[in-house]
Design a protein around this motif. Sequence first.
Motif, PDB file in Angstrom:
ATOM      1  N   ALA A 212     127.291  39.443  11.921  1.00 22.23           N
ATOM      2  CA  ALA A 212     128.698  39.021  11.771  1.00 22.23           C
ATOM      3  C   ALA A 212     129.511  39.318  13.027  1.00 22.23           C
ATOM      4  O   ALA A 212     130.580  38.745  13.239  1.00 22.23           O
ATOM      5  N   LYS A 213     128.975  40.210  13.888  1.00 26.33           N
ATOM      6  CA  LYS A 213     129.724  40.595  15.100  1.00 26.33           C
ATOM      7  C   LYS A 213     129.507  39.631  16.262  1.00 26.33           C
ATOM      8  O   LYS A 213     130.190  39.696  17.272  1.00 26.33           O
ATOM      9  N   LYS A 214     128.505  38.728  16.131  1.00 25.20           N
ATOM     10  CA  LYS A 214     128.212  37.862  17.278  1.00 25.20           C
ATOM     11  C   LYS A 214     129.299  36.790  17.427  1.00 25.20           C
ATOM     12  O   LYS A 214     129.929  36.384  16.445  1.00 25.20           O
ATOM     13  N   TYR A 215     129.514  36.376  18.661  1.00 28.30           N
ATOM     14  CA  TYR A 215     130.522  35.347  18.916  1.00 28.30           C
ATOM     15  C   TYR A 215     130.228  34.686  20.255  1.00 28.30           C
ATOM     16  O   TYR A 215     129.385  35.164  21.021  1.00 28.30           O
ATOM     17  N   ALA A 216     130.884  33.587  20.529  1.00 25.99           N
ATOM     18  CA  ALA A 216     130.768  32.908  21.825  1.00 25.99           C
ATOM     19  C   ALA A 216     132.167  32.610  22.327  1.00 25.99           C
ATOM     20  O   ALA A 216     133.103  32.486  21.534  1.00 25.99           O
ATOM     21  N   PHE A 217     132.323  32.544  23.637  1.00 31.17           N
ATOM     22  CA  PHE A 217     133.649  32.242  24.183  1.00 31.17           C
ATOM     23  C   PHE A 217     133.538  31.296  25.375  1.00 31.17           C
ATOM     24  O   PHE A 217     132.504  31.216  26.029  1.00 31.17           O
ATOM     25  N   LYS A 218     134.635  30.589  25.617  1.00 35.07           N
ATOM     26  CA  LYS A 218     134.705  29.654  26.737  1.00 35.07           C
ATOM     27  C   LYS A 218     135.158  30.393  27.991  1.00 35.07           C
ATOM     28  O   LYS A 218     136.007  31.283  27.919  1.00 35.07           O
ATOM     29  N   CYS A 219     134.601  29.996  29.131  1.00 33.16           N
ATOM     30  CA  CYS A 219     135.031  30.575  30.406  1.00 33.16           C
ATOM     31  C   CYS A 219     134.647  29.599  31.516  1.00 33.16           C
ATOM     32  O   CYS A 219     133.950  28.622  31.272  1.00 33.16           O
ATOM     33  N   HIS A 220     135.126  29.858  32.729  1.00 32.39           N
ATOM     34  CA  HIS A 220     134.797  29.029  33.889  1.00 32.39           C
ATOM     35  C   HIS A 220     135.014  27.540  33.598  1.00 32.39           C
ATOM     36  O   HIS A 220     134.100  26.717  33.678  1.00 32.39           O
TER      37      HIS A 220
END
Length: 340
Positions: A225-233
């Motif tokens: 439940a702690k995993k996530y993804a984020f946008k960058c660059h």
Amino acid sequence: MATAVTPASLGRELSDPPSDGISNLRFSNHSDLLLVSSWDKSVRLYDASANVLKAEFMHGGSVLDCCFHDDSSGFSAAGDNTVRRLLFASNKDDILGKHDAPVRCVEYSYAAGQLITGSWDKTLKCWDPRGASGQERTLVGTYPQPERVYSLSLVGHRLVVATAGRHVNIYDLRNMSQPEQRRESSLKYQTRCVRCYPNGTGYALSSVEGRVAMEFFDLSDASQAKKYAFKCHRKSEAGRDIVYPVNAIAFHPVYGTFATGGCDGYVNVWDGNNKKRLYQYSKYPTSIAALSFSRDGRLLAVASSYTYEEGLKPHDKDAIYIRGVNEIEVKPKPKVLPPA
């Protein structure tokens, strides 16, 4: 008013850089020695603090990766399918073994006393560099992978292998007969880089499409439940998103925060636990091909090197910058609790 970036804000440029693209660079675990592999068929050893080129090794093909064994020797992975051992004092190298296609990644495991190589021949090989020279005596095992190996990372006895086709295999080096876990990248596009968290709980994975995924080894619901993804660059221009490959991830050895480098020429520093960007350095002349923090986290080596994501075009020369790291750039900020 925008001010021009002075070279000083990027760090100190190393003299005698490679003459072609930089495939990787790594600081030693014991000193400020820096090992750099390049498409110009060389591996170079620098004293990053003194800005001195100490040794140079020429290969039969482009060199795609390199790593230290200790401060007297290292290893390289080359496009001519060879895995080499580099002896710094004598400036000599020998072939430890071969793959059937270019060798993309090399990692030395202090926990297992083995060298691990990943190749575009869709295999992983483990070597015992203490064995007498000759492939039969140094090769410990060959392990087929679902696709070409793009990136490897180690923490303790755990090995994470990222391949083409968005496959991720997780191994225990003490039992390589099969992966502990077989996963698919949670990002939709091709993997560029995988790096394990220094605390051993998971790994960060970056893709060509301006995203980073934060993953955890523990398969319990609470951990997953702690995993996530984020946008960058990425940036918005005239109402549309321009996304850049994220080529490099480097964890700070003290604080566990991490830097990412993209084809936009930026290096960002992130606090993964608090899901915040801590810092963005001034823009480098071209793509960021590789990053490495020194053993104490006081220095960051940055490879500013065009990675041909837009094909042949005029670009700034390849350069390596060594920048001093201030605590404010990498230390997590304490969480501010809302008033009761």
